[in-house]
Design a protein around this motif. Structure first.
Motif, PDB file in Angstrom:
ATOM      1  N   VAL A   1     -60.227 116.715 -55.964  1.00  0.00           N
ATOM      2  CA  VAL A   1     -58.677 117.134 -55.021  1.00  0.00           C
ATOM      3  C   VAL A   1     -59.283 118.833 -54.409  1.00  0.00           C
ATOM      4  CG1 VAL A   1     -57.453 114.937 -55.808  1.00  0.00           C
ATOM      5  CG2 VAL A   1     -56.828 117.189 -56.657  1.00  0.00           C
TER       6      VAL A   1
ATOM      7  N   SER B   1     -56.430 119.275 -52.438  1.00  0.00           N
ATOM      8  CA  SER B   1     -55.087 120.158 -51.439  1.00  0.00           C
ATOM      9  C   SER B   1     -54.156 119.800 -53.129  1.00  0.00           C
ATOM     10  CB  SER B   1     -54.722 119.432 -50.287  1.00  0.00           C
ATOM     11  OG  SER B   1     -53.506 118.408 -50.488  1.00  0.00           O
TER      12      SER B   1
ATOM     13  N   THR C   1     -50.749 118.534 -52.372  1.00  0.00           N
ATOM     14  CA  THR C   1     -50.832 116.977 -51.942  1.00  0.00           C
ATOM     15  C   THR C   1     -51.492 115.880 -52.605  1.00  0.00           C
ATOM     16  OG1 THR C   1     -49.464 117.810 -50.439  1.00  0.00           O
ATOM     17  CG2 THR C   1     -50.096 115.295 -50.601  1.00  0.00           C
ATOM     18  N   GLN C   2     -52.698 116.117 -52.168  1.00  0.00           N
ATOM     19  CA  GLN C   2     -54.076 115.327 -53.359  1.00  0.00           C
ATOM     20  C   GLN C   2     -53.243 115.348 -54.712  1.00  0.00           C
ATOM     21  OE1 GLN C   2     -57.753 116.634 -51.414  1.00  0.00           O
ATOM     22  NE2 GLN C   2     -57.074 115.595 -49.825  1.00  0.00           N
TER      23      GLN C   2
ATOM     24  N   LYS D   1     -52.613 111.999 -56.597  1.00  0.00           N
ATOM     25  CA  LYS D   1     -53.665 111.918 -57.819  1.00  0.00           C
ATOM     26  C   LYS D   1     -52.862 111.802 -58.884  1.00  0.00           C
ATOM     27  CE  LYS D   1     -58.511 111.454 -58.682  1.00  0.00           C
ATOM     28  NZ  LYS D   1     -59.560 112.026 -58.039  1.00  0.00           N
TER      29      LYS D   1
END
Length: 224
Positions: free
Chosen positions: A206, A208, A210-211, A215
């Motif tokens: 990922v 970021s 948030t990602q 995840k």
């Protein structure tokens, strides 16, 4: 709620939407019980933080799509600044993950953009009474994901090998902590936190925060 105008900062990267909000707030302000004072407009996270310091608005109407980063970055930064006002998210994102993350990062309410005209007045009134505003459809998104994550086992994440310290950093990341807060929780430096985050991002593929959070939750690496 008293008769003093509510100072509001508009944060959205679309000038047309900000103008629409101004018009709507002006219309809502014809009601004797609600008065608004738009103290500024911002189109990025940096502008939003700068105007928050300068204007100290009682409320921020915040979009989730902001260059660079996103509304989650803004929410975490506002919390790190000890912002005392209210943040009401107005977003086109209807995905469960966005609603869940925004509320966990400190939003006082979440309104879908296509519902702003009919829900904004109630949302502002609710939030200014120290309550959380979630319409039934938004609440469904939030609790659907909350229950999903709460029931996840760790088995899905066995293919991801994180060190014990990386797991601790990831835990606090999911809790919505900033780098500085993670450092304080774990008694390490901010630079060390950043190094662990770089390793975590690489292992999760990922780019970021948030990602990484989404995840990690989906894989069951941590529980919400």
């Amino acid at each position: 709620m008293n008769n003093q105008p509510i100072s509001i900062l508009l944060v959205d990267d679309e000038p047309r939407f900000r103008q629409g909000l101004r018009t709507l707030l002006g219309f809502l302000g014809t009601n004797d019980s609600l008065k608004f004072d738009v103290v500024g407009e911002a189109a990025s996270v940096e502008q939003a933080l700068k105007l928050t310091v300068e204007q100290k608005p009682a409320m921020i109407l915040l979009d989730m799509e902001l260059p660079p980063g996103d509304g989650i970055t803004a929410l975490l930064s506002l919390r790190e600044m000890s912002y005392k006002g209210k943040v009401l998210v107005l977003s086109g994102h209807r995905e469960d993950e966005w609603v869940f993350r925004a509320m966990q990062a400190g939003a006082c309410g979440y309104v879908f953009k296509d519902r702003v005209a009919t829900q904004l007045c109630e949302a502002i009134t609710t939030v200014m009474k120290e309550e959380v505003y979630l319409s039934p459809e938004v609440a469904t998104c939030f609790f659907r994901l909350f229950n999903f994550y709460a029931g996840r086992s760790l088995s899905a994440g066995k293919a991801i090998h994180l060190t014990e310290r990386e797991q601790e950093v990831l835990h606090w990341l999911v809790e919505g902590s900033s780098n500085e807060e993670i450092a304080r929780h774990l008694y390490i430096t901010v630079a060390t936190v950043k190094a662990h985050l770089t390793a975590i991002f690489e292992k999760l593929s990922v780019t970021s925060r948030t990602q990484a959070i989404v995840k990690a939750l989906k894989l069951g690496l941590v529980s919400a």
